[in-house]
Design a protein around this motif. Structure first.
Motif, short mmCIF file in Angstrom:
data_model
loop_
_atom_site.label_atom_id
_atom_site.label_comp_id
_atom_site.label_asym_id
_atom_site.label_seq_id
_atom_site.Cartn_x
_atom_site.Cartn_y
_atom_site.Cartn_z
N GLU A 109 0.83 -1.21 0.00
CA GLU A 109 0.00 0.00 0.00
C GLU A 109 0.87 1.25 0.00
N HIS A 110 1.92 1.26 0.79
CA HIS A 110 2.84 2.41 0.83
C HIS A 110 3.51 2.60 -0.54
N LEU A 111 3.93 1.50 -1.15
CA LEU A 111 4.61 1.59 -2.45
C LEU A 111 3.67 2.14 -3.51
N VAL A 112 2.46 1.64 -3.57
CA VAL A 112 1.54 2.03 -4.65
C VAL A 112 0.94 3.41 -4.43
N SER A 113 0.60 3.75 -3.21
CA SER A 113 -0.12 5.00 -2.99
C SER A 113 0.78 6.19 -2.65
N ARG A 114 1.99 5.94 -2.15
CA ARG A 114 2.82 7.08 -1.74
C ARG A 114 4.13 7.20 -2.50
N VAL A 115 4.73 6.09 -2.86
CA VAL A 115 6.05 6.14 -3.50
C VAL A 115 5.92 6.32 -5.01
N LEU A 116 5.16 5.43 -5.64
CA LEU A 116 5.01 5.53 -7.09
C LEU A 116 4.04 6.66 -7.44
N PRO A 117 4.38 7.48 -8.44
CA PRO A 117 3.47 8.58 -8.80
C PRO A 117 2.20 8.05 -9.47
N LEU A 118 1.13 8.72 -9.21
CA LEU A 118 -0.14 8.36 -9.85
C LEU A 118 -0.11 8.80 -11.30
N PRO A 119 -0.71 8.04 -12.21
CA PRO A 119 -0.73 8.46 -13.61
C PRO A 119 -1.61 9.69 -13.80
N LEU A 120 -1.25 10.48 -14.78
CA LEU A 120 -2.04 11.67 -15.09
C LEU A 120 -3.37 11.26 -15.70
N PRO A 121 -4.41 12.05 -15.50
CA PRO A 121 -5.71 11.70 -16.10
C PRO A 121 -5.65 11.89 -17.61
#
Length: 127
Positions: A109-121
């Motif tokens: 959860e930490h890796l996916v939601s905080r470390v890796l950037p979210l894709p642009l819409p």
């Protein structure tokens, strides 16, 4: 012969008379009432004893290997590799670590939601 309470067991063979002073390690069990619970048959206890179990080795889990932020694709790949290695170590030690499942879930959860950037819409459709 001799004073004192009677011995429960006869003196060891070949020791002579019972007037001799008992040596350290000789059988000293006597017929005192209410003291039978103090008797310990060490031979029976030693027969039940098995080999000593080797203590389990718990490898340390260094959660600090996963960075708090990344700035390139290489750092993202490295962070995901570290997360996979840590999850593997934790899963192999499930029986020796408390809350192993929750620890792995919180790491992902930490890796996916905080470390890796979210894709642009996606851009809005042009009319």
């Amino acid at each position: 012969g001799g004073g004192g309470p009677p011995l429960l067991l006869p003196p060891p063979s070949g020791t002579g008379t019972d007037l001799e002073a008992p040596r350290l390690g000789d059988d000293m069990r006597t017929a005192f009432p209410l003291f039978a619970w103090l008797f310990r048959d060490l031979a029976a206890v030693r027969a039940l004893a098995g080999t000593e179990a080797a203590p389990a080795i718990v490898r340390p889990v260094r959660l600090s290997q996963v960075p708090d932020a990344i700035h390139s694709y290489g750092e993202a790949l490295e962070a995901m590799r570290h997360a996979v290695q840590l999850c593997t170590i934790i899963s192999h030690q499930t029986g020796r670590m408390r809350n192993a499942y929750a620890l792995r879930a919180s790491l992902i959860e930490h890796l996916v939601s905080r470390v890796l950037p979210l894709p642009l819409p996606l851009p809005p459709p042009s009319a």
